[in-house]
Design a protein around this motif. Sequence first.
Motif: not given
Length: 569
Positions: A540-543, A548-549
């Motif tokens: 999720v962090l990469n998005t 969402a985070l």
Amino acid sequence: MIIGIDLGTTNSLAAVWRDGKAHLVPNALGSFLTPSCVGMDDDGTVLTGEAARARLQTHPHMTAAMFKRYMGSERETQLGARKFRPEELSSMVLRALKEDAEAWLGEPVEEAIITVPAYFSDAQRKATRVAGQLAGLRVERLLNEPTAAALAYGIQDTKRETKFLVFDLGGGTFDVSILELFDGVMEVRATAGDNFLGGEDFVSVVVDAFLSRSGLSKAMDGTELNGTQRQRLRDEAERAKRALSDSATTRMAYHMGGQQYSWELTEDLFVLLCDHLIQRLRTPVERALRDATIKASELDAVVLAGGATRMPLVRKLAARMFGRFPSISLDPDQAVALGAAVQAGLMARDSALSEVVMTDVAPYSLGISVAREIGPNKYEGGHYLPIIERNSTVPVSRVENITTINDYQDELVVHVYQGESRRVSDNVFLGKLNFPIEAKRAGEVSANVRFTYDISGVLEAEITVLPTQEKHTLVITENAGVMTQAEVDKRLAELSELKIHPRDKIENRTLVAQADRLYEQLLGHEREYLAQHIAAFTAVLNTQQPSALRGARETLTRVMRDLGGSSFL
């Protein structure tokens, strides 16, 4: 805006004077305490504060702590492909505090008052100024930590004459200062301390005792703990030390090689184990009282500062030594930073503060190397002649007369030292001045050596040759181990090329580091369960989707708490 900074061995804080009051500055994680740790992330990005501290266990070779103890030295710490001096590591902590203050205030911060241990040497003070410069700060003043604590307690607002002692035990340093307030003047009467004594040393005692008494050392059969294992044990020792502040006994547990090692630590045993450290606390107190010519019974108050004064054994020691309960109305972790903010308000001439004049003292004696007569016409060199004695009020100027001891000596060499030992070999060399003199018989040429020491820590040595009145001057503004201006400029350019982790993303990076640290503590299905959640959070962090985070962060935090990892958060 001038901010006050407590640059500590274990933790650092920033504070400001605003709206007639001192305010602590929260960091990006909402905490007032920022661990004095610096590390390199896997991609070469610099991490500071809690994110770096969490990696002390998992990546000890990529993380640095307790570097304040080496300020003023040429010691270097390897982090990744680069080596860093203590000033550079300290500058990264200062830079993080500067950015936190700017985010909280909503305006640029370019000036700061930085606190230092009262017993810091000239070299250590100059190194602290360099650290501020590397962080992009103009250091308006270096303020002694005990004096800052006194300001935080509002000692300057009392209308009566008062004598008080500040007992400041931090993570890595110990200071004791005796101050007197009269007619709006706060005068430091004496200061003493130990730059290698603090809460971290009490933790080391617990670590060593656990190794020998839990059976762990025997099981290791002469092998050493690696960096990760030792940091894990230090974290457990720190937890046990803190637990004794609330309970008379605590149990330590440590897992290694599929085996659990445990040991019960009681408050009485802790006091016994730390007896040698307690004696080291007594020595500076006794020296300061003696230098100030004040008896403990004559003190009007005793003020505690520094997080390590939370230990019951320290508070009991203070009560026994001074025959009174010390003042503990302020959080000892916060007192110094709050005092620095008060000083910032005084410098800004805030109308809410009554003006107070503060005087300080030279923490060390300053003198020269001389030869002393040890027999008829027999001399021995290397002896110390103090010219400015420790705890002299600054600015100060003193003079001593020296005479040649060799016939037809055609040169005079003056070596300048700092320290208290009888032999100059045990003191700190600051510089030398040599110049030609008229060749005459021994004793026929003499000179006056005048030392002038100002409030900025600059020492000037002026030698006047008699009877010609020829003058020679040495201004000591740089010390061995302190960077020159050219070196500072070079390091500034190098630091500007480093990737610094963005402040607004540090919360996520810190959580990952804390989760990695907990992962190393777990075994079996719990470890696998946490690994899955770390992977999910990273995905999720990469998005980079804020909504969402937030949810993913809350989920990982809850999982860590459920697994018994509240101490990691």
